[in-house]
Design a protein around this motif. Structure first.
Motif, PDB file in Angstrom:
ATOM      1  N   MET D   1      16.470  30.579  45.251  1.00  0.00           N
ATOM      2  CA  MET D   1      15.829  31.580  46.120  1.00  0.00           C
ATOM      3  C   MET D   1      16.793  32.518  46.762  1.00  0.00           C
ATOM      4  O   MET D   1      18.048  32.176  47.233  1.00  0.00           O
ATOM      5  CB  MET D   1      14.736  31.008  47.208  1.00  0.00           C
ATOM      6  N   ALA D   2      16.579  33.770  46.810  1.00  0.00           N
ATOM      7  CA  ALA D   2      17.392  34.789  47.473  1.00  0.00           C
ATOM      8  C   ALA D   2      17.136  35.079  48.655  1.00  0.00           C
ATOM      9  O   ALA D   2      16.136  34.988  49.112  1.00  0.00           O
ATOM     10  CB  ALA D   2      17.492  36.106  46.598  1.00  0.00           C
ATOM     11  N   ARG D   3      18.516  35.530  49.407  1.00  0.00           N
ATOM     12  CA  ARG D   3      18.442  36.056  50.977  1.00  0.00           C
ATOM     13  C   ARG D   3      18.248  37.475  50.732  1.00  0.00           C
ATOM     14  O   ARG D   3      19.274  38.199  50.129  1.00  0.00           O
ATOM     15  CB  ARG D   3      19.891  35.523  51.556  1.00  0.00           C
ATOM     16  N   ILE D   4      17.090  37.983  51.007  1.00  0.00           N
ATOM     17  CA  ILE D   4      16.791  39.420  51.008  1.00  0.00           C
ATOM     18  C   ILE D   4      16.591  40.283  52.128  1.00  0.00           C
ATOM     19  O   ILE D   4      15.789  39.716  53.030  1.00  0.00           O
ATOM     20  CB  ILE D   4      15.366  39.496  50.124  1.00  0.00           C
ATOM     21  N   GLY D   5      17.141  41.138  52.157  1.00  0.00           N
ATOM     22  CA  GLY D   5      16.880  42.335  53.227  1.00  0.00           C
ATOM     23  C   GLY D   5      16.030  43.398  52.851  1.00  0.00           C
ATOM     24  O   GLY D   5      16.257  44.022  51.821  1.00  0.00           O
ATOM     25  N   PHE D   6      14.872  43.587  53.643  1.00  0.00           N
ATOM     26  CA  PHE D   6      13.816  44.609  53.303  1.00  0.00           C
ATOM     27  C   PHE D   6      13.681  45.724  54.268  1.00  0.00           C
ATOM     28  O   PHE D   6      13.207  45.264  55.163  1.00  0.00           O
ATOM     29  CB  PHE D   6      12.634  43.859  52.815  1.00  0.00           C
ATOM     30  N   ILE D   7      13.998  46.865  53.703  1.00  0.00           N
ATOM     31  CA  ILE D   7      13.868  47.967  54.993  1.00  0.00           C
ATOM     32  C   ILE D   7      12.780  49.035  54.486  1.00  0.00           C
ATOM     33  O   ILE D   7      12.847  49.481  53.372  1.00  0.00           O
ATOM     34  CB  ILE D   7      15.194  48.538  54.941  1.00  0.00           C
ATOM     35  N   VAL D  18       5.767  40.718  51.749  1.00  0.00           N
ATOM     36  CA  VAL D  18       5.268  39.367  51.914  1.00  0.00           C
ATOM     37  C   VAL D  18       5.080  38.583  50.519  1.00  0.00           C
ATOM     38  O   VAL D  18       5.057  37.480  50.696  1.00  0.00           O
ATOM     39  CB  VAL D  18       3.732  39.906  52.442  1.00  0.00           C
ATOM     40  N   ASN D  19       4.983  39.558  49.563  1.00  0.00           N
ATOM     41  CA  ASN D  19       5.028  38.804  48.222  1.00  0.00           C
ATOM     42  C   ASN D  19       6.223  37.923  48.065  1.00  0.00           C
ATOM     43  O   ASN D  19       6.221  37.086  47.429  1.00  0.00           O
ATOM     44  CB  ASN D  19       4.597  39.761  47.231  1.00  0.00           C
ATOM     45  N   ALA D  23       6.724  33.968  47.663  1.00  0.00           N
ATOM     46  CA  ALA D  23       7.314  33.471  46.254  1.00  0.00           C
ATOM     47  C   ALA D  23       8.584  32.537  46.676  1.00  0.00           C
ATOM     48  O   ALA D  23       9.378  32.121  45.742  1.00  0.00           O
ATOM     49  CB  ALA D  23       8.034  34.752  45.459  1.00  0.00           C
ATOM     50  N   GLY D  24       8.983  32.392  48.032  1.00  0.00           N
ATOM     51  CA  GLY D  24       9.802  31.567  48.242  1.00  0.00           C
ATOM     52  C   GLY D  24      11.029  32.085  48.782  1.00  0.00           C
ATOM     53  O   GLY D  24      12.083  31.458  49.108  1.00  0.00           O
TER      54      GLY D  24
END
Lengths: 289, 289, 289, 289
Positions: D1-7, D18-19, D23-24
């Motif tokens: 699973m990835a470390r994601i930044g969401f702006i 949220v999805n 998804a983990g």
């Protein structure tokens, strides 16, 4: 006589700056390509090697540049001339003109947008039409300088208004060229005598400066500029962008802008704008190239 | 002096026929609504009670009727005047004009299509512009009569050419009105001083007869005709139909025809064609009615 | 089973008439060029040597002709079949359809306008869509016959309505072709992968039957008809004329009609209507021929 | 699973982020208005109080912002995440997307432009269509993340291509809405049964997703968005600007952009884009407000 800094010594700017010199003003000029600055010096102007140097100590700064980003690019330098009256005579977006005026006021300058029509000939002869946006006091202060450059100086409203009127001018001119091109293509396809038709059309409600001055290049297919397709394409972008910002739909303006874009992309960018005729003739299957 | 049969004594036809009487011609007139024929008789003309009676013995027949079907409807009567020169001055479709000329030739008449511009004032003052299609000999024969009616008489090509030039005229005029309307709407939305803007626009390449004569009704919203929206809508139908037949796409003509159709369907059919401005103002959300 | 007179055995009419024969109807056919009538007889139909002979004793008359004047030309003959139900399946002007229906009623016939979509393939397979204008009773009476020819039979309103819906159909189809052509030209100029783009465009709100069926000819430049540019040009003339009569401006319809006219006048009249792409590519300077 | 930044946690961004959580993935979100960030935290995400904090340590950065300037505004912060893969899913100008990708590469990031279609519902359900521009390797790396958000993930070309396809999508959608609006206005003016007409139009070559999904709001005049006029107006500005830059005339695109501008300036900016119908109805004189 005024101490004037003049930035932009191109096809239009150089003869304008020279006219100011001849009228007795003390004009320091700068152009990004130094050859133009040198030519200005040969004709009696003072050469500067930077925009900032050109405006140092100026009472009046005149900019005559190709497009909005060029004006933005010299703004920091111009704004060092606190107390000066900045007359931007470039044709740029009204929104940029308003932003420039705001910045000027905050930096202690006065500012006018004063785009012109009349072309290279008008610049050389000092017979331009100048559409001026800004405060009435500033227009009055600028008038002695502007009257050296043009024969018609009209104050059309607050900051940005000069550019909006120029945009409207370019919209009408392009559209009228397009209409005359459509009419001539229709007449040609129907074997009408074109010169006779132009004569009778010119004398009535269909008459226009475009028909007077551009029918000959259209009938002879000699499209020596004049005003280039590429520049008119740029100006229609300004007009449509300004209308977009103002919430004004322009059905005809948008249609003629597509034709001008076609003229450009088909390789006619360096021809006179009356070469819009070539696009109509191609649409009508009258030419293949 | 010629023996002239004149069919169609409307707003344009009556003063034209009267001018011919005053010039010494022997003019017999007919109009479908008899009141107009009576008015012609009051002003020195000879009244006929049918089209056929009007053309009996005529050397020249002039028709000045609203539309193509009206010309078709009197053709059988006009064609009884064998040997005459039939000058149709109505604004009709070029294809109809060519068909009428063919029928005339087969019936032993000569024929010209000679629509006019200049409006009611031009008809009254005898200063119309006349665009003539047909054979050169016939144009020469018609000239003494036409010169009573107009100050500019131009032979533009073979049969139908006069109508094609008139169609081109109406295309350019409608389009220019549309462009000026778009420009004024843009200027108004941006708080530009409209009268000053019109002044500067008029003096340059954006200048036109439309701007000279129609800016005032547009600035004041006083749309007294002049030339009515309904008639211009009809004429744009002719222009687009003619272009369709000739295989000539008219992107701007088609766009302005939609605006004129909107003016008509929105209830402005009886206003001056410069009321096209109302459509643009409504599109821009500047008016609700 | 009905006694049917069928006039017009062209690319569409012949397979339609044959399908009626196969369904057990007694069909007498006529076509102006006798070779087509002979082909109909070879496939089980009864040949007539005139329109009048074809409709003699018919309960139902079907006409499938190229354009409004063709329908007008056979009307006198069809109207001799008093008591019959006349189903005109040609694509013609709504105004002509209404006039035809009026004449039919005065002559003691019932009448429907019932133009189709679905092309030659739909005609052969009996899967046309049929848009029917006229009285509900007459539609009900026609339905058993129409269901042989099409899979979707929709009653859309009074006389002329079928033609108006067909006009609307042709307007939307031409416009959608034009939009897809503009989009593909933009994508091609920007080096986008066209097949991938079509895939993603098709799956969303930009998806359409045009994109599904016409993207391949557009990507391969193989413009085998399908439906010819010349016919679509004719149909857009009907749509714009109908809108003109109804007082409905069509800004997009008028714009695409100019592009279709260009396709035709540039020599692409016999290609599939998706060849409108060639006009856009030429406007964008992407091709020279 | 990835470390994601969401702006960008707006109507679209929040359900997308949220999805990804569901998804983990380990998702840290930021939105300029902190209420949205808080809502994201309530749904399982990690809240950041700045864009820079959101992207710290991220392997993937996703931006979902309203317009080109918004993306420019966060670029400096995103570019601190050296080594990350930046997926910009906003709908912005292709030229801005290319410039952003260039800056990213110079800062040691990989970058994709990946705008979407499918609306709020698609964002919530994870069924968006995603048009991806960039390098194939980067698309492959992004695919596991994108497949959480959409059901159709298509690589359409190099950097900027995703935005060009989105622009083409918006051009086709607006134009199709305009065509359907013109057709419905014509049908309404002619007293055709609209529901029946829509049924038959939908089944043939005139059929489209627009006709399937937007005919109902148009027939009922219930214009609840869906996709707002204001946003579509913005997107048409991108499409026309992109075409201008690419030298591609868009006659239909330019025409529909004027209609969309009219819808906005007439006060319909917050309605569904199918409210373009109101402009056509007003042009046709069918409504006054």
């Amino acid at each position: 006589m005024a101490r004037i800094g003049f930035i932009g010594l191109g096809i239009m700017g150089l003869p304008m700056a020279v006219n100011l010199v001849r009228a007795g003003h003390d004009v320091t000029g700068f152009n990004r390509s130094p050859g133009r600055t040198a030519r200005f010096a040969e004709q009696g102007g003072t050469a500067a090697d930077s925009a900032r140097a050109a405006v140092e100590g100026a009472e009046v700064v005149i900019t005559m540049l190709p497009d909005s980003p060029d004006v933005d690019a010299v703004a920091d330098d111009v704004l060092t001339a606190a107390g000066a009256l900045w007359i931007d005579m470039s044709t740029i977006a009204p929104a940029t003109a308003r932003a420039v005026a705001d910045r000027a006021h905050r930096s202690g300058l006065r500012a006018l947008d004063a785009p012109v029509s009349g072309g290279e000939q008008g610049a050389v002869e000092g017979t331009l039409s100048v559409m001026v946006g800004g405060a009435a006091d500033d227009v009055a202060a600028a008038r002695p300088v502007l009257e050296v450059l043009g024969k018609t100086i009209v104050h059309v409203g607050p900051a940005g208004s000069g550019q909006t009127v120029k945009a409207a001018n370019q919209l009408i001119v392009a559209g009228t060229i397009g209409l005359v091109a459509e009419a001539l293509t229709l007449l040609r396809a129907q074997d009408v005598d074109l010169a006779s038709a132009v004569e009778v059309l010119s004398g009535g409600l269909a008459g226009s400066a475009v028909l007077d001055r551009k029918a000959t290049p259209m009938l002879t297919h000699e499209f020596t500029p004049g005003f280039r397709v590429d520049l008119h394409h740029k100006d229609l972008g300004i007009a449509l962008g300004s209308a977009r910002e103002a919430g004004v739909p322009l059905p005809l303006g948008a249609a003629v802008a597509q034709l001008m874009a076609a003229a450009r992309t088909q390789g006619h960018g360096d021809l006179d704008h009356s070469a819009l005729l070539l696009v109509l003739e191609q649409l009508a299957g009258l030419r293949k190239d």
